[in-house]
Motif scaffolding. Sequence first.
Motif: not given
Length: 596
Positions: A319-327, A333-352
Motif C-alpha cells: 500500500r505504501d508503494a502505491a502512494a510513493v508511485v503516485e507521488c 509530470a512537473q517541469a523543472p523549476g516549478t516545484v520545491t522540496e516542500i511541495d514534494v513533501v506535501r504531495k507525498l504525505e497527501a498520497c499516503r
Amino acid sequence: MFQTFEVTARPEQGPPRLAALRAEMAADGLDGYLVPRADAHQGEYVAARDARLSWLTGFTGSAGFCVVLEGKAGVFVDGRYRTQVKAQVADVYTPVPWPEVTLAGWLKEQLRRGSRVGFDPWLHSVAQLRDARLALEGTGIALVAHDNLVDRIWEDQPGPPMAPARAHPLEFAGESAADKRRRLAAQLAEAGQKGAVLTLPDSIMWLLNIRGSDIERNPVAQCFAVLYDTGAVDLFITPAKVADLADHLGSDITVWPPDAMIDALEVMDGPIRFDPASAPQAVAEALGSRGVEGPDPCLLPKACKNAAEIAGSEQAHLRDAAAVVECLAWLNAQAPGTVTEIDVVRKLEACRRQDNSLQDISFETISGTGPNGAIMHYRVTDETDATLEAGHLLVLDSGGQYLDGTTDITRTIAVGEVGTEEKAAFTRVLQGMIGMSRLRWPRGLAGRDIEAVGRMPLWRAGQDFNHGLGHGVGAYLSVHEGPQRLSRTSDVALQPGMILSNEPGYYREGAFGIRIENLLVVQEAKPLPGGDAERSMYDWRTLTWVPIDRRCILADRLSAEERDWLDRYHAEVFKKIGPRVDADVRAWLERACAPL
C-alpha cells in the motif's frame, strides 16, 4: 496529524541560552555540563519536553551531545551530521567530530585536574558513563550526578506527553502479551534472575501489545516496566494513559505512576537485570548490588518478527508503494523549476493519507535537492526550501506508520537531465544495493561481517559514505530498531524474521547526494545444487516495491547479473503495484519499470 512541535533554538537564541546555562554552572561550582540528545528512555527520538540539545544549540540531528565548559561549548556529532551542524548552530558552539574525538579525550584537552563536570543521571546510560569515567581515570576530572540545568533555565519547556495508549490487535501482533510474558519470564528464571527492568518504550509496547502517541512518528507511550520471573509486570506509566486498557492488560499487570519506580527498585528482591546500554544511571544506582547487567530481554524476540508481523509488513509495503508511485508519477509530470522540496513533501504525505490505516509518517520526510541532498538527514524548512532545478538530483527518504507495519524507502530522482558524474555515482550506489540484495551468507554472521558488500562499488572508485548500510525496522514500532544493523560495529548475528534497511549512498558536500533504500527481511535460504547440505544459509526477501530511476543509471557499467536483477525487480514492481494505482499512474509505472 503531521504537525511538529518546534523547540529548536534560532541562531540568535544560542548565545543567551548558553550564557544562562553557564551562570547556573558557576553558581553550582561546576566546570562543565553535559547536554545529551536523550531522554530517560535512551531512545533515538525524544518528545518536545526532552529536546534539550535542540533547544540549547539549534542542532536537530537524532544523535549527538553538547559539552558546555566555561570558555568553550562543543557539539559532538557523527558523520551523518557534519554538514548539518555547521548550518544549524550559532558560532558560540564548536562542532566536534565524534566518535573520532571522544568525550573523555576532549575533556582531557580542555580541563585542568580537579574539574567537575555535571550530568543528569536520568539522561545517560550506565555504559556511557562507565566508559567515560574509565577513560578519565588518573586525570582528576570527575563526572558528577547533578540536577538538570537546562530544565532550570527553559522557562517555557513543554509538559510531558500525555497521549492515551491503545491495544495493538492480536491479528497484527501475532502473539498474545501473556504468551510473550511467559516466554521471557522463563528465560529470566533459567538465568536465576527475579526480574528485568525495561526502560525502552518500544520494548514495553511490544511485550504488552500496546501502542501510544507520546513520541512524534513513533507509536510508543513513555513508560518503564519491571518484568518478573513469574510473568507479572509492574508498569510505571501515568495511569490516565492506560485508563481504558484494564481488560487488555489483565490482572498480572500492576500500574504505578512513574515517580514510584525508584522507591520500588530500592526494595526489590534481587537479582534484577538491567541493560547497561539503555538503562539510565539512576536505575543502576537505585538497584545497587541487587542489579545485574544483561541485555533487554525483549530486544531479540522483538527483532525476529513472527509470521503475522512479516505478513503485515508485506501488505503495508504494498500500500505504501502505491502512494510513493503516485507521488513519483506526479513529480515526473512537473517541469523543472516549478516545484520545491516542500511541495514534494506535501504531495507525498497527501498520497499516503489516502490509506485509512496510516497512523502517521514514520519520520520527518527528507526531501533534498542539489546541495541539500548532500545533507544526509536534511529536513526542509521554509528558510531552506529549494526549487527542483534541471540537472539536480532529489533525495526523497520517507516512510509510513501503518497498523500492520512500518515502512522506510529512499529514492533518488533525476530532475531533467543529470550529469555523467552524478550518473556514475548513482550507478555505483545501485550496484552496492543490488549486491546486498542478492547476498547469501552463512548462519551466525552479523551486520559487520557483510555490510562491506554494499560499499564495494564505491570503494573501488575511492568513495564511501558516513552512515551505516542499514538499520533494523520495527513492526508498527520504531523505524530505527535494534539490536540488528548492517554496520561495521554491529556484532548481533542476523536471524530469520529480522527486517533491515539496505541503503548505500554517496554525498558530495555542496553539490549533490544519492541514496537508494529498500527494506529486506532475513529468511532461510533454499539449498543450491552442489552446496553444502549441512551448512545453513540465509538470504533476503524484499519488502519494498518502487521503481528505481533508470534515467540515472549508466547501464553499460552494470554486469549481466545486475541488469537481470534490476529488470526482474522492476517486472515485480509493475506486477504488484500496477493494479493498485489508476490508469494514468499505471502508464507511467509501466514506462518506469521497462527493462534496461
